[in-house]
Motif scaffolding. Structure first.
Motif, PDB file in Angstrom:
ATOM      1  N   LYS A 226       0.820  -1.219   0.000  1.00  0.00           N
ATOM      2  CA  LYS A 226       0.000   0.000   0.000  1.00  0.00           C
ATOM      3  C   LYS A 226       0.851   1.266   0.000  1.00  0.00           C
ATOM      4  O   LYS A 226       0.372   2.336  -0.330  1.00  0.00           O
ATOM      5  CB  LYS A 226      -0.913  -0.006   1.221  1.00  0.00           C
ATOM      6  CG  LYS A 226      -2.149  -0.824   1.004  1.00  0.00           C
ATOM      7  CD  LYS A 226      -3.184  -0.451   2.017  1.00  0.00           C
ATOM      8  CE  LYS A 226      -3.642  -1.653   2.761  1.00  0.00           C
ATOM      9  NZ  LYS A 226      -4.395  -1.456   3.924  1.00  0.00           N
ATOM     10  N   ALA A 230       0.441   4.379  -6.920  1.00  0.00           N
ATOM     11  CA  ALA A 230      -0.542   3.656  -7.753  1.00  0.00           C
ATOM     12  C   ALA A 230       0.055   3.239  -9.091  1.00  0.00           C
ATOM     13  O   ALA A 230      -0.201   2.137  -9.577  1.00  0.00           O
ATOM     14  CB  ALA A 230      -1.768   4.528  -7.946  1.00  0.00           C
ATOM     15  N   LEU A 234       0.138  -0.484 -10.900  1.00  0.00           N
ATOM     16  CA  LEU A 234      -0.456  -0.748 -12.217  1.00  0.00           C
ATOM     17  C   LEU A 234       0.541  -1.384 -13.173  1.00  0.00           C
ATOM     18  O   LEU A 234       0.169  -2.213 -14.008  1.00  0.00           O
ATOM     19  CB  LEU A 234      -1.014   0.543 -12.817  1.00  0.00           C
ATOM     20  CG  LEU A 234      -2.269   1.058 -12.112  1.00  0.00           C
ATOM     21  CD1 LEU A 234      -2.778   2.325 -12.761  1.00  0.00           C
ATOM     22  CD2 LEU A 234      -3.366  -0.001 -12.132  1.00  0.00           C
ATOM     23  N   MET A 240      -5.383  -4.286 -12.395  1.00  0.00           N
ATOM     24  CA  MET A 240      -5.854  -3.569 -11.207  1.00  0.00           C
ATOM     25  C   MET A 240      -6.472  -2.225 -11.574  1.00  0.00           C
ATOM     26  O   MET A 240      -7.129  -1.589 -10.743  1.00  0.00           O
ATOM     27  CB  MET A 240      -4.696  -3.326 -10.228  1.00  0.00           C
ATOM     28  CG  MET A 240      -4.260  -4.547  -9.450  1.00  0.00           C
ATOM     29  SD  MET A 240      -5.594  -5.208  -8.473  1.00  0.00           S
ATOM     30  CE  MET A 240      -5.690  -3.972  -7.199  1.00  0.00           C
ATOM     31  N   ALA A 241      -6.250  -1.772 -12.824  1.00  0.00           N
ATOM     32  CA  ALA A 241      -6.796  -0.468 -13.234  1.00  0.00           C
ATOM     33  C   ALA A 241      -8.306  -0.425 -12.997  1.00  0.00           C
ATOM     34  O   ALA A 241      -8.837   0.576 -12.517  1.00  0.00           O
ATOM     35  CB  ALA A 241      -6.475  -0.208 -14.695  1.00  0.00           C
ATOM     36  N   HIS A 244      -9.047  -0.017  -9.352  1.00  0.00           N
ATOM     37  CA  HIS A 244      -8.766   1.371  -8.959  1.00  0.00           C
ATOM     38  C   HIS A 244      -9.909   2.277  -9.391  1.00  0.00           C
ATOM     39  O   HIS A 244     -10.366   3.138  -8.639  1.00  0.00           O
ATOM     40  CB  HIS A 244      -7.463   1.865  -9.601  1.00  0.00           C
ATOM     41  CG  HIS A 244      -6.252   1.449  -8.831  1.00  0.00           C
ATOM     42  ND1 HIS A 244      -5.772   2.169  -7.768  1.00  0.00           N
ATOM     43  CD2 HIS A 244      -5.448   0.384  -8.949  1.00  0.00           C
ATOM     44  CE1 HIS A 244      -4.713   1.549  -7.272  1.00  0.00           C
ATOM     45  NE2 HIS A 244      -4.497   0.463  -7.979  1.00  0.00           N
ATOM     46  N   ASN A 247     -12.785   1.856  -7.139  1.00  0.00           N
ATOM     47  CA  ASN A 247     -12.549   2.562  -5.874  1.00  0.00           C
ATOM     48  C   ASN A 247     -12.807   4.050  -6.014  1.00  0.00           C
ATOM     49  O   ASN A 247     -13.430   4.666  -5.157  1.00  0.00           O
ATOM     50  CB  ASN A 247     -11.095   2.356  -5.448  1.00  0.00           C
ATOM     51  CG  ASN A 247     -11.015   1.352  -4.333  1.00  0.00           C
ATOM     52  OD1 ASN A 247     -11.843   1.369  -3.434  1.00  0.00           O
ATOM     53  ND2 ASN A 247     -10.022   0.482  -4.386  1.00  0.00           N
ATOM     54  N   ASP A 248     -12.307   4.638  -7.128  1.00  0.00           N
ATOM     55  CA  ASP A 248     -12.493   6.078  -7.343  1.00  0.00           C
ATOM     56  C   ASP A 248     -13.969   6.401  -7.499  1.00  0.00           C
ATOM     57  O   ASP A 248     -14.478   7.373  -6.955  1.00  0.00           O
ATOM     58  CB  ASP A 248     -11.745   6.540  -8.609  1.00  0.00           C
ATOM     59  CG  ASP A 248     -10.237   6.491  -8.394  1.00  0.00           C
ATOM     60  OD1 ASP A 248      -9.821   6.404  -7.221  1.00  0.00           O
ATOM     61  OD2 ASP A 248      -9.490   6.526  -9.395  1.00  0.00           O
TER      62      ASP A 248
END
Ligand code: HEM
Length: 485
Positions: A226, A230, A234, A240-241, A244, A247-248
Motif C-alpha cells: 500500500k 498507484a 499498475l 488492477m486499473a 482502482h 474505488n475512485d
C-alpha cells in the motif's frame, strides 16, 4: 561478542518456547503432530511453499484421519472436523472475535467482514442488516428477473448458432456481478452485455484472491504494497486499473450520497444505495468516513461476487452432468411455469419442492468460504470426542471449515455424490434434527452471511429462468451440450 550474546538469547528463547508449547501449553493434551504444536511455520510451509500453495487444508485432513476429529493444528489453534459441533462453535451467544492477523487479508480491514472485535463488528453489522432484509430483497426481485430475461435473450441470439461456446461460469459471473453491484451501489456495470460475458473488473476481483494464502501468512506484505505509488502497482498488475477505477467511483458515490442525505434532495438511485442506508443508520460519524465506507463497499460486493457466482456455476455443472436430475427439475419447472417468459415471483419459486432440494444440494457443494473459519474463544469450550472430553481454554483459536463440514458422512452419506433427493421430504439427521440444520453454506451466528437473501434470490431466479427457458441435449460423440429453446 554482541552477536554471540544475541544468538544465545534467541536460542534460549526458542528452547523455552518449544518446551512451553509442548509440555505446559493449555492445548498440550489435544492430539496432533508435535511439529505443528511447536511452530506456525508448518502452516506457512503448506500455504505458501508446498506447490501449488494453499495446501494446508489437505494436510490437516490427513492429520484428522490419523488423530481423530479434534487436532491441534498450530501452537494455539485447534481444528475440529465434526459437523455436530458447528452450531456450538459459531453460536450467536459466543460473541467471538476474529483473528487480528487476518484483518488485512482482503485489503479492506475497516469492512464489517474483516472486523476482528465482536463489539465493533456488532455495531457495523447492525447497520448493514436492514439493507439486506428479506422484504427489501423481495421488493427488488422483479429487477433481478428483468435482468435475467435480458441475459436469456442474449444467450438465444448469440449462442444458439453452431459452434458457439457458452462459458456458463462467465455468464453467471456477469449476471451476478450486475445484480450485486447494482443492488449495493448507484448502478450496475451491465456486465451481461460484455463480449463472452467477460469483464476486466470481474477478472481483477477474482485475481485479487490469488495472493490471499500468502498475505494471510505475511500480512506485512499488503501493508508494504500500500506504500507503493498507484502507477507502480499498475505496472505490476495492469488489470488492477479496473479495481482502482471502481474505488475512485465509489469515492464519488459516497460523497454524493453524503450530500444527498444532508440536503434531502430527491435522487432515487443514490437514495437506494448502501451508502445512503449507512448514512441513515445509527452509526457514529467516525464510522461514516469515506475510507471506511469504501472498505465496506468492497467487503460487501466482494462477499457477494465469487460466492454466488460459484454456487450458480456449481449448480449448473451438477444439474447438466446428471441427466436424471435435469429431467426431474425440468419436469417440475415445466409444470409449475407454463410460460417460460413469465416466471412467477421469487416467493412462489421458493415453494417448488424438487428445486429446493437441488438448491440445498448445490449450496452444500458451494461452501461459501471453503477455508477454515477461525474464532478466538471468548469463553472455555468443551469438545466431547469419541474417547474423551477436550477442554479448550479462553484465548485459544478454534476453527472448522465449510468444505469438510459439508462433506461430513455422518449427516450426508456418500458425501461426494450430488444427490438432491437426500433433502426430499424434510429428512432428519441421525440426531433427529432437521437435515437443514446442517446446511452451513452461509455460515452461522453473528458473522453469518449478511447477503444470504440476495444470494438466494440470484440463485432461484437465475437457475429457474435458465433451466425453464432452455432445453439441453447430449449429442453422441461430443463432449458438449446442445442448447435450444
Ligand atoms: C450463495 C451465495 C453466498 C454464500 C454461499 C455466502 C457465504 C458466506 C459465508 C459462509 C459467510 C461467513 C464467512 C465467515 O464467517 O468468515 C459470509 C459472510 C458474508 N457475506 Fe456471504 N455468501 C453468499 C452471498 C453473499 C451476497 C450476495 C452478499 C452481498 C452482496 C454477501 C456478503 C457477505 C458479507 C458482507 C459477509 C460478512 C458478514 C459479517 O462478517 O458479518 N454474501 N457469506
Amino acid at each position: 561478542m554482541i552477536y554471540n550474546a544475541a544468538c544465545a538469547v534467541w536460542l534460549l528463547y526458542a528452547l523455552w518456547t518449544s518446551v512451553y508449547r509442548l509440555f505446559f501449553h493449555p492445548l498440550r493434551r489435544i492430539p496432533g503432530p508435535k511439529l505443528a504444536a511447536l511452530t506456525q511455520w508448518v502452516e506457512t510451509y503448506y500455504e505458501c511453499f508446498k506447490p501449488p500453495g494453499g495446501q494446508f487444508m489437505w494436510e490437516y485432513q490427513k492429520w484428522h484421519a490419523k488423530y481423530g476429529p479434534i487436532v491441534r493444528i498450530g501452537p494455539n489453534e485447534v481444528h475440529i472436523q465434526d459437523l455436530r459441533f458447528y452450531d456450538m462453535l459459531y453460536s450467536n451467544s459466543r460473541h467471538s472475535d476474529k483473528l487480528k492477523q487476518l484483518e488485512h487479508r482482503f485489503n479492506n480491514q475497516m469492512g464489517t467482514f474483516s472486523t476482528p472485535e465482536h463489539s465493533l463488528h456488532r455495531l457495523r453489522r447492525t447497520a448493514l442488516n436492514p439493507f439486506f432484509s428479506k422484504r427489501k430483497i423481495a421488493q427488488h426481485s422483479p429487477n433481478i428477473q428483468k435482468h435475467m430475461d435480458l441475459l436469456c435473450e442474449r444467450v438465444k441470439s448469440e449462442y444458439f448458432q453452431n459452434g458457439s461456446v457458452l462459458s456458463v461460469s462467465n455468464m453467471w459471473g456477469a449476471f451476478n456481478g450486475d445484480i450485486v453491484v447494482g443492488y449495493c451501489l448507484e448502478k450496475g456495470y451491465d456486465f451481461i452485455t460484455k463480449p463472452d460475458f467477460r469483464s476486466e473488473f470481474s477478472d481483477a476481483m477474482v485475481n485479487l484472491l490469488d495472493p490471499v494464502h500468502f498475505i494471510t501468512q505475511f500480512s506485512w506484505v499488503i501493508k508494504a504494497f500500500k506504500l507503493l505509488p498507484a502507477w507502480m502497482i499498475l505496472i505490476m498488475s495492469p488489470a488492477m486499473a479496473s479495481v482502482h477505477a471502481f474505488n475512485d467511483e465509489m469515492k464519488e458515490q459516497i460523497l454524493r450520497a453524503k450530500s444527498v442525505h444532508a440536503s434531502g434532495e430527491k435522487n432515487p438511485a443514490v437514495q437506494q444505495s448502501l451508502f445512503t442506508a449507512l448514512f441513515e443508520s445509527d452509526l457514529p460519524p467516525s464510522e461514516l468516513e469515506t475510507k471506511r465506507l469504501q472498505h465496506e463497499a468492497i467487503a460487501v460486493t466482494g462477499g457477494g461476487l465469487e460466492t454466488t457466482t460459484y454456487a450458480l456455476s456449481v449448480a449448473s455443472y451438477h444439474i447438466l452432468s446428471n441427466p436424471r436430475v435435469l429431467s426431474r427439475l425440468k419436469a417440475e419447472l415445466n409444470e409449475a411455469i407454463p410460460d417460460p417468459r413469465n416466471i412467477p415471483s421469487l416467493d412462489t419459486l421458493m415453494q417448488l419442492p424438487y428445486l429446493n432440494c437441488v438448491m440445498n444440494e448445490s449450496l452444500r457443494f458451494s461452501y461459501g468460504t471453503p477455508q477454515r473459519i477461525p474464532r478466538l474463544s471468548p469463553t472455555p469450550i468443551t469438545y466431547s470426542g469419541p474417547n474423551a472430553d477436550y477442554h479448550i481454554p479462553v484465548g485459544s483459536i478454534v476453527s472448522m471449515d465449510n468444505y469438510t463440514a459439508s462433506h461430513d458422512p455422518w449427516a450426508f452419506p456418500s458425501p461426494q455424490e450430488f444427490r438432491p433427493e437426500r433433502w426430499e421430504g424434510n429428512p432428519r439427521a441421525p440426531d433427529g434434527k432437521p437435515l437443514t440444520t446442517y446446511m452451513i453454506a452461509f455460515g452461522r451466528g453473528t458473522r453469518s452471511c449478511v447477503g444470504m437473501q440476495l444470494g438466494y434470490a440470484n440463485l432461484y431466479i437465475g437457475l429457474v429462468s435458465f433451466f425453464r427457458r432452455f432445453d439441453f441435449s447430449y449429442p453422441e460423440q461430443s463432449l458438449g451440450l446442445k442448447v435450444s429453446e
